[in-house]
Scaffold this motif. Structure first.
Motif, PDB file in Angstrom:
ATOM      1  N   GLY A 226      -9.693  -0.924   9.814  1.00 47.30           N
ATOM      2  CA  GLY A 226      -9.624   0.058  10.882  1.00 47.30           C
ATOM      3  C   GLY A 226      -8.827   1.272  10.469  1.00 47.30           C
ATOM      4  N   PRO A 227      -7.603   1.420  11.009  1.00 41.88           N
ATOM      5  CA  PRO A 227      -6.774   2.582  10.666  1.00 41.88           C
ATOM      6  C   PRO A 227      -6.565   2.667   9.159  1.00 41.88           C
ATOM      7  N   LYS A 228      -6.220   3.858   8.694  1.00 39.24           N
ATOM      8  CA  LYS A 228      -6.095   3.999   7.242  1.00 39.24           C
ATOM      9  C   LYS A 228      -4.819   3.357   6.706  1.00 39.24           C
ATOM     10  N   GLN A 229      -3.892   3.023   7.600  1.00 37.25           N
ATOM     11  CA  GLN A 229      -2.699   2.289   7.168  1.00 37.25           C
ATOM     12  C   GLN A 229      -2.154   1.459   8.319  1.00 37.25           C
ATOM     13  N   ASP A 230      -1.238   0.557   7.998  1.00 37.63           N
ATOM     14  CA  ASP A 230      -0.608  -0.242   9.037  1.00 37.63           C
ATOM     15  C   ASP A 230       0.096   0.673  10.032  1.00 37.63           C
ATOM     16  N   LEU A 231       0.105   0.266  11.297  1.00 38.89           N
ATOM     17  CA  LEU A 231       0.709   1.079  12.349  1.00 38.89           C
ATOM     18  C   LEU A 231       1.787   0.291  13.086  1.00 38.89           C
ATOM     19  N   HIS A 232       2.737   0.995  13.662  1.00 41.68           N
ATOM     20  CA  HIS A 232       3.779   0.409  14.506  1.00 41.68           C
ATOM     21  C   HIS A 232       3.113  -0.079  15.794  1.00 41.68           C
ATOM     22  N   SER A 233       3.300  -1.344  16.112  1.00 40.55           N
ATOM     23  CA  SER A 233       2.578  -1.893  17.258  1.00 40.55           C
ATOM     24  C   SER A 233       3.111  -1.377  18.586  1.00 40.55           C
ATOM     25  N   GLY A 234       4.363  -0.905  18.597  1.00 38.10           N
ATOM     26  CA  GLY A 234       4.880  -0.325  19.828  1.00 38.10           C
ATOM     27  C   GLY A 234       4.297   1.054  20.049  1.00 38.10           C
ATOM     28  N   VAL A 235       4.296   1.826  18.987  1.00 40.62           N
ATOM     29  CA  VAL A 235       3.870   3.222  19.085  1.00 40.62           C
ATOM     30  C   VAL A 235       2.364   3.330  19.314  1.00 40.62           C
ATOM     31  N   TYR A 236       1.578   2.497  18.643  1.00 42.97           N
ATOM     32  CA  TYR A 236       0.124   2.629  18.695  1.00 42.97           C
ATOM     33  C   TYR A 236      -0.575   1.547  19.520  1.00 42.97           C
TER      34      TYR A 236
ATOM     35  N   GLY B 178       0.802  -1.216   0.000  1.00 46.98           N
ATOM     36  CA  GLY B 178       0.000   0.000   0.000  1.00 46.98           C
ATOM     37  C   GLY B 178       0.838   1.271   0.000  1.00 46.98           C
ATOM     38  N   TRP B 179       2.100   1.165  -0.406  1.00 51.03           N
ATOM     39  CA  TRP B 179       2.930   2.363  -0.534  1.00 51.03           C
ATOM     40  C   TRP B 179       2.519   3.144  -1.785  1.00 51.03           C
ATOM     41  N   ALA B 180       2.533   4.466  -1.667  1.00 51.16           N
ATOM     42  CA  ALA B 180       2.212   5.313  -2.826  1.00 51.16           C
ATOM     43  C   ALA B 180       3.435   5.426  -3.740  1.00 51.16           C
ATOM     44  N   THR B 181       4.625   5.207  -3.165  1.00 47.89           N
ATOM     45  CA  THR B 181       5.857   5.283  -3.960  1.00 47.89           C
ATOM     46  C   THR B 181       6.708   4.065  -3.614  1.00 47.89           C
ATOM     47  N   ASP B 182       7.681   3.773  -4.472  1.00 49.99           N
ATOM     48  CA  ASP B 182       8.614   2.672  -4.202  1.00 49.99           C
ATOM     49  C   ASP B 182       9.295   2.915  -2.853  1.00 49.99           C
ATOM     50  N   PRO B 183       9.129   1.997  -1.873  1.00 54.99           N
ATOM     51  CA  PRO B 183       9.660   2.260  -0.528  1.00 54.99           C
ATOM     52  C   PRO B 183      11.186   2.400  -0.490  1.00 54.99           C
ATOM     53  N   TYR B 184      11.871   1.898  -1.510  1.00 59.45           N
ATOM     54  CA  TYR B 184      13.336   1.981  -1.488  1.00 59.45           C
ATOM     55  C   TYR B 184      13.869   3.033  -2.474  1.00 59.45           C
ATOM     56  N   ASN B 185      12.971   3.888  -2.928  1.00 59.74           N
ATOM     57  CA  ASN B 185      13.379   4.988  -3.786  1.00 59.74           C
ATOM     58  C   ASN B 185      12.884   6.285  -3.139  1.00 59.74           C
ATOM     59  N   LEU B 186      13.766   6.949  -2.388  1.00 59.60           N
ATOM     60  CA  LEU B 186      13.378   8.137  -1.623  1.00 59.60           C
ATOM     61  C   LEU B 186      12.717   9.158  -2.551  1.00 59.60           C
ATOM     62  N   THR B 187      11.477   9.533  -2.203  1.00 55.91           N
ATOM     63  CA  THR B 187      10.683  10.392  -3.083  1.00 55.91           C
ATOM     64  C   THR B 187      10.163  11.580  -2.296  1.00 55.91           C
TER      65      THR B 187
ATOM     66  N   PRO C 246      -1.735  -4.511  11.582  1.00 53.17           N
ATOM     67  CA  PRO C 246      -2.281  -4.448  10.224  1.00 53.17           C
ATOM     68  C   PRO C 246      -3.592  -3.654  10.205  1.00 53.17           C
ATOM     69  N   ALA C 247      -3.725  -2.821   9.191  1.00 58.67           N
ATOM     70  CA  ALA C 247      -4.860  -1.887   9.139  1.00 58.67           C
ATOM     71  C   ALA C 247      -6.120  -2.525   8.566  1.00 58.67           C
ATOM     72  N   LYS C 248      -5.935  -3.465   7.637  1.00 55.53           N
ATOM     73  CA  LYS C 248      -7.096  -4.096   6.992  1.00 55.53           C
ATOM     74  C   LYS C 248      -6.774  -5.567   6.811  1.00 55.53           C
ATOM     75  N   VAL C 249      -7.555  -6.405   7.415  1.00 59.24           N
ATOM     76  CA  VAL C 249      -7.276  -7.843   7.361  1.00 59.24           C
ATOM     77  C   VAL C 249      -8.518  -8.583   6.884  1.00 59.24           C
ATOM     78  N   THR C 250      -8.300  -9.546   6.014  1.00 52.78           N
ATOM     79  CA  THR C 250      -9.419 -10.268   5.420  1.00 52.78           C
ATOM     80  C   THR C 250      -9.264 -11.763   5.666  1.00 52.78           C
ATOM     81  N   ALA C 251     -10.164 -12.300   6.465  1.00 49.80           N
ATOM     82  CA  ALA C 251     -10.150 -13.744   6.693  1.00 49.80           C
ATOM     83  C   ALA C 251     -10.836 -14.430   5.524  1.00 49.80           C
ATOM     84  N   LYS C 252     -10.293 -15.582   5.148  1.00 45.91           N
ATOM     85  CA  LYS C 252     -10.883 -16.360   4.067  1.00 45.91           C
ATOM     86  C   LYS C 252     -11.298 -17.703   4.639  1.00 45.91           C
ATOM     87  N   PHE C 253     -12.574 -17.978   4.556  1.00 46.57           N
ATOM     88  CA  PHE C 253     -13.058 -19.263   5.065  1.00 46.57           C
ATOM     89  C   PHE C 253     -14.172 -19.757   4.161  1.00 46.57           C
TER      90      PHE C 253
END
Lengths: 476, 476
Positions: free
Chosen positions: B223-233, A112-121, B331-338
């Motif tokens: 949930g959140p609009k993007q993945d978050l750091h589990s320590g920080v959040y 879900g990155w908007a840019t290549d994560p290893y190409n500083l943009t 993880p911000a959006k998780v989809t279980a498949k069953f």
């Protein structure tokens, strides 16, 4: 003097800003993901790059071999070397040791990155890339601070040492032993340790005086010897995935493991008051992460649960079907990955036992023929400092000089395991001086470092070296 | 006549066995994974390959355009064309229509395959490769059966039609409409439909008279609009992964969804007796899948839950951390498949409502700010035939001729959605005549087809065409 120096920082005679951004771009381009064993050559290359830079600047540099890592399958893998460097050796001056890391969390464009994560943009003054804020730009900002003094042919006001590692994101494997081994050599003349591996809480600069630890667990449930067709075998086998989700599933979202909550130090009145005074915009926080409701609706509870209470997060499951689309499989072996953030007075060894015992007891109730294996793969302790220590007072002055305001005194929800190790092994005082923005997206998609924080942060480091040199010997 | 023909099958004048195995190798080498949109070009190439082969044999072949597929993100993708072919057009003869599919389940070496899944590899008389048994070798065996008659310059005893599709593994998208559209043209002269897309229960050959359906669900928690750091959040946000596992977690391993068990037709005494008589070695079954305990400890209960009771399997979670190593992410959006396997008298439309309502009601109790979205992406009905129909009697005779024994009459836990569609749309009688081995590992690592089953299966098909030609018109 210093004051005029950091005002000059963007002029060509101090730092070439084009060069500064190109260096960050070069460093971000190296996929130094320490959790992915296939990226290990990149990680080695990263450490070499850091060592070469410090050597070019005239530092006394060593690439310290810290041995091998044992993988879960029993194989071993060479750990990235630790880079140590020294600038100045004047016994009349204080010696600071700057710790940083140049490994990063995993990142893929398709996450879900908007840019290549290893190409500083650069977009709108923000520099997007994996590791930009955590922790490559802060390490570079310290390097540039030293370069600024050098560019103006000024003596460093303190001796500066560097310890740069490449395994922080997976628990600083091998670093504890290296610090222990060099306690009476490299670290013996060090007075203060500085860590800049975290972020501010708001637009106001901050000094950090505590971090949570982390116990990271693998809970593996193994059943059939291979994956099975869910149509053909569904209804006959006891499925490992059902067992795993059954033991993880908890209707409350709270930590149910007996003994964990009891170990937590109670919130003092003084802490409560400190939290109350901190500048923290709950709505801003909600907007930033994109949710309309948080675990707690008042500031003190929220900050307390961010910083000084434990939490459990389930990161994911390895071995199950995780690709897009449909697959009708019964996975044979599935491993849940979850972690519990540690706070005083929790003890990782005790948490390991509590979690393992709890999961085995819940699993036993299922009477499943599958096998459960619980492993604690990271066990990092929390850390806490005294905000009235001269190191912190010097920090407050430097921040006042550069930003013309007082810092927030904050804690960090995340883990910087090395803080605790430095404290336990060297007995030196530690300060955490973050320059990352509050919305940098560490460990997430679209991690960034702003130009503003990067450059003003470099100025802060220049000023701070000067302030530290003023600390009276007696107060050490 | 036929009898001598299949005795000659391994002589050069009937079939070149080297060629037979090379064809399977060529087909397996095409990664026709219908669930992975990135493999779609391979899937198109697979359908072209099938069409070319049938054309070379002198069939009247069509590549039928069945339109586009809508992806979850709203984009559209061209569906693989359906191959139809016709051999013989003698109105005095019966016409059989052979259905098969040449798409496969996903497979990667790192899933635990001992050999490259797309490089057919022979070990001890077994041919390992993804799709070898499901369903490429059976389709080829039918092609070789026609070729055998051609090689001996014999007229086919019946007119033979083929319908070969490329979307079976993800629910035969587009095929229903195609059958509907050609009901009064291609299918109007068809007397019988033959499907060979399943396996035996033991070393004894089998005829299959029922399959389970399948309702495949995606349960997405966002949930959140993007993945978050589990320590920080961690500790401040209500984590989607906790919600998802909370609503899936079920201590019993049973289907808790109200209304599902009630819809299942009760087990009759006659069924119970049939199951009792079936050759089925429980210990062998346990050994094969590598477990020491099954859901049920007696044969009748086990077979009943394999064939005629519903079951739920959780296949995995998309969006969470699933790689090796550690990542401290929320993880911000998780989809279980069953999926839930359907049996008479369950109705997929009703199951969709029951599952969706149930998950939403459990989710509502959590009072989570995250969003739950439940989607049923496959809804395939079960199928059941009469084992005394002339088609089955002809099958019993052919099996007796080739294998010198009576077949097991079995059902299939998996789904062949098209059986139900053929029955509903064309009104024709259907037989399932498997040639896959009981231990072929469909949908699993190390899928294989044995040389024995492949060649003897081809002989069975040769004999069966002859037996079907004997069915009296009146009994149709």
């Amino acid at each position: 003097l210093t004051f005029s120096l950091f005002q000059d920082i963007s002029s060509d005679n101090v730092l070439d800003l084009g060069c500064v951004f190109q260096m960050l771009r070069d460093w971000v381009a190296i996929e130094s993901d320490s959790s992915n064993v296939q990226k290990r050559p990149e990680l080695h290359r990263m450490m070499e790059t850091v060592a070469q830079k410090l050597q070019l600047m005239g530092g006394t540099v060593q690439l310290v071999d810290i041995g091998e890592q044992e993988l879960p399958d029993g194989q071993t893998l060479e750990l990235p070397k630790v880079v140590t460097a020294q600038f100045g050796n004047d016994s009349s001056k204080h010696t600071v040791c700057i710790y940083g890391h140049v490994d990063v969390q995993p990142a893929k464009l398709e996450d879900g990155w908007a840019t290549d994560p290893y190409n500083l943009t650069e977009i709108n003054g923000n520099l997007y890339g994996r590791g930009a804020s955590d922790n490559k730009a802060p390490v570079l900002a310290w390097i540039h601070a030293v370069e600024a003094y050098q560019a103006l042919s000024m003596d460093l006001p303190v001796n500066v040492k560097f310890v740069i590692e490449g395994m922080e994101e997976t628990g600083s494997n091998g670093l504890d032993a290296m610090i222990m081994a060099q306690r009476d050599t490299f670290f013996s003349e060090v007075d203060y340790i500085i860590i800049s591996d975290c972020g501010w809480l708001s637009r106001r600069p901050a000094l950090t005086y505590g971090t949570r630890g982390n116990c990271y667990f693998f809970a593996e449930v193994e059943g059939p010897k291979q994956d099975l067709h869910s149509g053909v075998y569904g209804g006959t086998v006891i499925e490992p995935m059902t067992d795993l989700i059954g033991i993880l599933g908890d209707p409350s979202g709270k930590i149910l493991i007996p003994g964990i909550r009891e170990a937590v130090a109670p919130l003092s009145d003084e802490e409560w008051k400190m939290y109350q005074d901190i500048q923290f915009d709950m709505d801003n926080y909600k907007n930033k992460i994109g949710v309309n409701q948080l675990m707690y609706s008042n500031k003190v509870d929220l900050l307390a649960h961010m910083w000084r209470y434990p939490t459990v997060s389930i990161h994911g499951i390895e071995g199950a079907f995780s690709d897009p689309g449909t697959k009708t499989v019964i996975p044979a072996k599935v491993t849940a990955k979850f972690s519990i953030r540690q706070v005083p007075d929790m003890d990782p060894a005790m948490v390991k036992k509590q979690v393992t015992d709890y999961l085995h007891s819940v699993f036993a109730k299922r009477k499943s023929p599958n096998k459960l294996k619980v492993t604690m793969v990271i066990g990092a302790k929390p850390w806490l400092a005294d905000t009235h220590h001269p190191l912190y007072e010097a920090g407050k002055v430097a921040i006042k000089r550069v930003f013309n305001m007082d810092p927030d005194l904050i804690r960090e929800g995340g883990t910087i395991p090395i803080a605790r190790t430095f404290q336990d092994v060297t007995g030196k005082s530690i300060i955490m001086m973050p320059i990352g923005g509050f919305d940098d997206g560490l460990h997430s998609q679209n991690e960034k470092m702003s130009r503003y924080n990067y450059i003003e942060g470099t100025k802060l480091f220049i000023a701070y070296l000067n302030e530290v040199s003023q600390i009276k010997r007696t107060s050490v």
